[in-house]
Motif scaffolding. Structure first.
Motif, PDB file in Angstrom:
ATOM      1  N   ARG A 165       0.847  -1.195   0.000  1.00  0.00           N
ATOM      2  CA  ARG A 165       0.000   0.000   0.000  1.00  0.00           C
ATOM      3  C   ARG A 165       0.878   1.239   0.000  1.00  0.00           C
ATOM      4  NH1 ARG A 165      -5.256   1.203   0.524  1.00  0.00           N
ATOM      5  NH2 ARG A 165      -5.771  -1.005   0.744  1.00  0.00           N
ATOM      6  N   ARG A 181      -7.228   1.295  -6.224  1.00  0.00           N
ATOM      7  CA  ARG A 181      -7.386   2.571  -5.510  1.00  0.00           C
ATOM      8  C   ARG A 181      -8.602   2.476  -4.592  1.00  0.00           C
ATOM      9  NH1 ARG A 181      -6.060   4.628 -10.828  1.00  0.00           N
ATOM     10  NH2 ARG A 181      -4.021   5.678 -10.792  1.00  0.00           N
ATOM     11  N   ASP A 182      -8.419   2.931  -3.360  1.00  0.00           N
ATOM     12  CA  ASP A 182      -9.537   3.007  -2.434  1.00  0.00           C
ATOM     13  C   ASP A 182      -9.325   4.203  -1.519  1.00  0.00           C
ATOM     14  OD1 ASP A 182      -7.491   2.057  -0.881  1.00  0.00           O
ATOM     15  OD2 ASP A 182      -8.529   0.275  -0.159  1.00  0.00           O
ATOM     16  N   SER A 183     -10.101   4.293  -0.477  1.00  0.00           N
ATOM     17  CA  SER A 183      -9.999   5.399   0.472  1.00  0.00           C
ATOM     18  C   SER A 183     -10.075   4.845   1.884  1.00  0.00           C
ATOM     19  CB  SER A 183     -11.129   6.415   0.242  1.00  0.00           C
ATOM     20  OG  SER A 183     -11.098   6.902  -1.090  1.00  0.00           O
ATOM     21  N   PRO A 257      -8.311   0.995   5.289  1.00  0.00           N
ATOM     22  CA  PRO A 257      -8.832   1.084   3.924  1.00  0.00           C
ATOM     23  C   PRO A 257     -10.283   0.633   3.852  1.00  0.00           C
ATOM     24  CG  PRO A 257      -6.699  -0.035   3.967  1.00  0.00           C
ATOM     25  CD  PRO A 257      -7.150   0.080   5.383  1.00  0.00           C
ATOM     26  N   PRO A 278     -12.410  12.426   0.508  1.00  0.00           N
ATOM     27  CA  PRO A 278     -11.848  11.094   0.756  1.00  0.00           C
ATOM     28  C   PRO A 278     -10.321  11.148   0.892  1.00  0.00           C
ATOM     29  CG  PRO A 278     -13.410  11.029  -1.068  1.00  0.00           C
ATOM     30  CD  PRO A 278     -13.194  12.473  -0.748  1.00  0.00           C
ATOM     31  N   HIS A 280      -7.394   9.238  -0.083  1.00  0.00           N
ATOM     32  CA  HIS A 280      -7.144   8.179  -1.047  1.00  0.00           C
ATOM     33  C   HIS A 280      -5.884   7.386  -0.703  1.00  0.00           C
ATOM     34  CE1 HIS A 280     -10.373   9.500  -3.587  1.00  0.00           C
ATOM     35  NE2 HIS A 280      -9.859  10.720  -3.706  1.00  0.00           N
ATOM     36  N   SER A 281      -5.885   6.140  -1.152  1.00  0.00           N
ATOM     37  CA  SER A 281      -4.717   5.276  -1.004  1.00  0.00           C
ATOM     38  C   SER A 281      -4.659   4.346  -2.208  1.00  0.00           C
ATOM     39  CB  SER A 281      -4.790   4.475   0.292  1.00  0.00           C
ATOM     40  OG  SER A 281      -3.612   3.708   0.476  1.00  0.00           O
ATOM     41  N   GLU A 282      -3.508   3.720  -2.414  1.00  0.00           N
ATOM     42  CA  GLU A 282      -3.321   2.868  -3.585  1.00  0.00           C
ATOM     43  C   GLU A 282      -2.564   1.595  -3.211  1.00  0.00           C
ATOM     44  OE1 GLU A 282      -2.865   6.384  -6.974  1.00  0.00           O
ATOM     45  OE2 GLU A 282      -1.078   5.437  -6.109  1.00  0.00           O
ATOM     46  N   THR A 310     -10.817   0.858  -9.120  1.00  0.00           N
ATOM     47  CA  THR A 310     -11.214   1.781  -8.051  1.00  0.00           C
ATOM     48  C   THR A 310     -12.368   1.162  -7.280  1.00  0.00           C
ATOM     49  OG1 THR A 310     -10.557   3.713  -9.340  1.00  0.00           O
ATOM     50  CG2 THR A 310     -12.052   4.087  -7.497  1.00  0.00           C
ATOM     51  N   TYR A 312     -15.410   0.958  -4.339  1.00  0.00           N
ATOM     52  CA  TYR A 312     -16.466   1.794  -3.785  1.00  0.00           C
ATOM     53  C   TYR A 312     -16.937   1.147  -2.492  1.00  0.00           C
ATOM     54  CZ  TYR A 312     -16.448   3.914  -8.381  1.00  0.00           C
ATOM     55  OH  TYR A 312     -16.055   4.548  -9.527  1.00  0.00           O
ATOM     56  N   ARG A 317     -20.862   7.826   1.086  1.00  0.00           N
ATOM     57  CA  ARG A 317     -20.041   8.901   1.664  1.00  0.00           C
ATOM     58  C   ARG A 317     -20.807  10.214   1.768  1.00  0.00           C
ATOM     59  NH1 ARG A 317     -14.917   7.988   2.451  1.00  0.00           N
ATOM     60  NH2 ARG A 317     -13.987   6.106   1.607  1.00  0.00           N
TER      61      ARG A 317
END
Length: 319
Positions: A165, A181-183, A257, A278, A280-282, A310, A312, A317
């Protein structure tokens, strides 16, 4: 293949040995029991084959064939030698094929180290399933490793590819490709005061909480920055499962995450969205810029051709 030592005849003389081509000559003659037909199959002259068989017998110190005007027959020593010679030729053929397949990247080994997020997101499973179907002869092993150790394991060549990550400090000889990709969201004990009310959780509402920090602390630090506080009483138990276990036991809250929403079912944990933009992170695959292994290069090529997914979260949110 000619010239390869396959059978040592007399240890006292290093010049005396049976070469691989001699095995081929012998087996062909043993199968046909006719010097003319055997020589034709080998594409050599019959007198040449006769000389080669005599050389083999001289080097071994035994007679392999009984020759007469009417026929050619194997001696008992010849029959035993035929069994071994066939195995030698078969093994040589397997060695050639193995080398050719490895040279084409059809075989080999790939070592993968991954952070737990790669499994929860499904990107690791997807990559391995696709690669194994395309290259079933390549052995791929994958093991979960503490995220902080993965970059050095790449440097030391203990793994070939790391899934971790981001952000993460990487060596200049390494490059990364984003796969997911998420948050971030907040994980709360089920009995927490913030767990029941609907809606997102404001960062400043977490100011006095004890934080359980995952391996990637980006989300925790950003929540603290937005709330204007410094996280207190933090612990870092390791994997995401270990983090959520601590949350379930009421030891604190965690910024994790949001791919975990719906991916884990640990009783006593409630996931809530964070208010505001958000965070974000990857998840990225990290690998060497110049990869010598063709098998590893094939997996890298597959990875770099895969667009990022990506996620969801299962909560809205906009609440």
């Amino acid at each position: 293949m000619a010239g390869a030592v396959a059978w040592r005849a007399t240890p006292a003389n290093d010049e005396d040995f049976v070469e691989l081509r001699h095995f081929r000559y012998f087996v062909t003659l043993a199968q046909t029991l006719h010097f003319g037909r055997a020589a034709q199959a080998l594409d050599i002259a019959a007198p040449t084959l006769t000389v080669q068989i005599q050389d083999i017998e001289r080097d071994l110190g035994v007679q392999l064939f009984v020759r007469s005007r009417r026929d050619v027959r194997l001696t008992p020593a010849g029959e035993m030698f035929l069994l071994e010679a066939r195995q030698v030729l078969a093994q040589a053929e397997r060695a050639v094929l193995a080398g050719q397949r490895a040279g084409r990247g059809e075989t080999g080994r790939v070592e993968i180290g991954y952070a737990g997020s790669a499994v929860f997101s499904g990107v690791l499973q997807s990559q391995l399933a696709t690669f194994r179907q395309a290259w079933p002869g390549v052995i791929v092993t994958a093991r979960e490793v503490p995220q902080g150790e993965l970059p050095m394991m790449l440097v030391e060549n203990r793994i070939d590819i790391a899934l971790l990550r981001m952000p993460m400090n990487l060596h200049t000889r390494h490059r990364a490709h984003v796969l997911f990709r998420d948050s971030f969201c907040v994980a709360l004990p089920a009995g927490h005061a913030l767990a029941a009310p609907p809606g997102a959780v404001d960062a400043d509402a977490l100011e006095n909480e004890r934080f359980i920090v995952p391996e990637q602390p980006l989300g925790t630090y950003e929540v603290a920055r937005r709330g204007g506080f410094t996280p207190v009483g933090t612990t870092t138990p390791g994997s995401l499962v270990a983090v959520l276990s601590q949350v379930a036991l009421g030891e604190g809250v965690a910024i994790v995450p949001d791919v975990l929403v719906g991916a884990t079912a640990i009783p006593g944990v409630v996931f809530k969205p964070l208010a505001g933009p958000p965070i974000h992170s990857e998840i990225s695959a990290v690998f060497r810029s110049f990869e010598p292994s063709l098998a590893v290069s094939r997996l890298i090529a597959q990875i770099t051709q895969t667009p990022a997914v990506t996620s969801y979260a299962l909560f809205d949110r906009a609440e």
